[in-house]
Design a protein around this motif. Structure first.
Motif, short mmCIF file in Angstrom:
data_model
loop_
_atom_site.label_atom_id
_atom_site.label_comp_id
_atom_site.label_asym_id
_atom_site.label_seq_id
_atom_site.Cartn_x
_atom_site.Cartn_y
_atom_site.Cartn_z
N SER A 1 0.44 1.15 6.34
CA SER A 1 -0.67 1.76 5.99
C SER A 1 -0.44 3.26 5.33
O SER A 1 -1.60 3.92 4.79
CB SER A 1 -1.63 1.99 7.23
OG SER A 1 -0.86 2.91 8.13
N GLN A 2 0.68 3.66 5.38
CA GLN A 2 1.17 5.13 4.93
C GLN A 2 1.80 5.19 3.49
O GLN A 2 2.10 5.77 3.07
CB GLN A 2 1.91 5.88 5.92
CG GLN A 2 1.23 6.22 7.45
CD GLN A 2 -0.05 7.00 7.24
OE1 GLN A 2 -0.19 7.86 6.50
NE2 GLN A 2 -1.35 6.48 7.93
N ARG B 1 2.13 4.81 -0.29
CA ARG B 1 1.48 4.93 -1.40
C ARG B 1 2.16 4.32 -2.47
O ARG B 1 3.23 3.71 -2.89
CB ARG B 1 1.20 6.22 -1.68
CG ARG B 1 0.60 6.98 -0.50
CD ARG B 1 0.26 8.53 -0.89
NE ARG B 1 0.18 9.14 0.26
CZ ARG B 1 0.34 10.28 0.82
NH1 ARG B 1 1.28 11.18 -0.02
NH2 ARG B 1 0.05 10.94 1.89
N ARG B 2 1.33 4.27 -3.66
CA ARG B 2 1.97 3.45 -4.87
C ARG B 2 3.23 4.08 -5.57
O ARG B 2 4.17 3.70 -5.75
CB ARG B 2 0.72 3.46 -6.15
CG ARG B 2 1.25 2.97 -7.21
CD ARG B 2 0.45 2.43 -8.34
NE ARG B 2 -0.54 1.45 -7.90
CZ ARG B 2 -0.47 0.35 -8.06
NH1 ARG B 2 0.56 -0.14 -8.68
NH2 ARG B 2 -0.91 -0.58 -7.91
N GLN C 1 -4.68 -1.52 -0.10
CA GLN C 1 -5.16 -0.30 -0.82
C GLN C 1 -5.47 -0.73 -2.16
O GLN C 1 -5.29 -1.79 -2.74
CB GLN C 1 -3.74 0.65 -1.03
CG GLN C 1 -3.24 1.41 0.42
CD GLN C 1 -2.34 2.11 0.29
OE1 GLN C 1 -1.67 2.35 -0.61
NE2 GLN C 1 -1.69 2.61 1.46
N PRO C 2 -5.95 0.21 -3.04
CA PRO C 2 -6.74 -0.15 -4.29
C PRO C 2 -5.38 -0.70 -5.25
O PRO C 2 -4.31 -0.14 -5.45
CB PRO C 2 -7.20 0.95 -4.82
CG PRO C 2 -7.04 2.14 -3.83
CD PRO C 2 -6.32 1.46 -2.58
N THR C 3 -5.69 -1.52 -6.09
CA THR C 3 -4.68 -2.09 -6.90
C THR C 3 -4.91 -1.60 -8.38
O THR C 3 -4.33 -2.12 -9.30
CB THR C 3 -4.71 -3.81 -6.98
OG1 THR C 3 -6.16 -4.05 -7.54
CG2 THR C 3 -4.46 -4.16 -5.77
N MET D 1 0.34 -3.78 -3.15
CA MET D 1 -0.72 -2.89 -2.65
C MET D 1 -2.01 -3.61 -2.02
O MET D 1 -2.37 -3.16 -1.09
CB MET D 1 -1.18 -2.14 -3.82
CG MET D 1 -0.23 -1.10 -4.50
SD MET D 1 0.42 -0.02 -3.52
CE MET D 1 -1.00 1.02 -3.14
#
Length: 190
Positions: free
Chosen positions: A103-104, A106-107, A133-135, A128
């Motif tokens: 969950s932590q 990022r991209r 998370q957003p793709t 992602m």
């Protein structure tokens, strides 16, 4: 050639070595090749035979002693109990083999750590999505540098989240009683 010459030729012909001599000459057991040689008995052979026999005897004595000791089934049931009025909080190690919280991540982390996380560049969007998370890749611009220490501190598990309940000697204890040590850097290089 006369009959006498034939008899002398037979007597002068070397005798083939005995089986024990052949065995001793080809054996890798230390000392046997020095004991069983063609020819008569010499002082050197007697000394080798004595050294070999004594070494073999000592070895067999030790083996027999250990086998006898094993079948005696010895055990020790001595228990020393000491009562201490002051007992310090014990050393406890809590390991979480999930090095990073998904969950932590990022991209940008995936961009820099793809190889270490096992993610191919074409699979970023799928990864992602698996993280929830957003793709959307259109607004993503990777940073120029990457700080591994910041990544580990941000994504590693916290003792506050892992420690559900703690009691020691009837008293409550908590995350403040623990020291966090991160070994994540070693995992990358081992």
């Amino acid at each position: 050639m006369t009959w006498l010459n034939v008899k002398e030729a037979k007597e002068e012909a070397p005798r083939p070595p005995s089986d024990i001599t052949v065995f001793g000459a080809n054996c890798t057991l230390h000392g046997l090749s020095h004991i069983f040689l063609p020819g008569g008995v010499t002082i050197r052979r007697l000394l080798w035979a004595a050294a070999f026999s004594s070494s073999l005897s000592i070895f067999l004595y030790q083996v027999a002693d250990r086998v006898i000791e094993y079948y005696r089934y010895p055990h020790v049931t001595i228990l020393d109990e000491m009562d201490s009025p002051v007992m310090y909080f014990p050393a406890i190690t809590i390991c979480n083999y999930n090095s990073y919280r998904k969950s932590q991540i990022r991209r940008n982390d995936i961009f820099w750590m793809a190889g270490l996380l096992g993610v191919e560049q074409g699979d970023f969007d799928d990864f992602m999505a698996a993280l929830g998370q957003p793709t959307d890749n259109s607004k993503f611009f990777p940073s120029k540098t990457f700080n591994m220490l910041e990544f580990v501190q941000r994504t590693s598990h916290n003792i506050d989240e892992m420690l559900l309940d703690c009691k020691y000697r009837g008293k409550d204890c908590g995350p403040e009683n623990f020291t966090t040590v991160s070994m994540s850097f070693l995992g990358f290089w081992l």
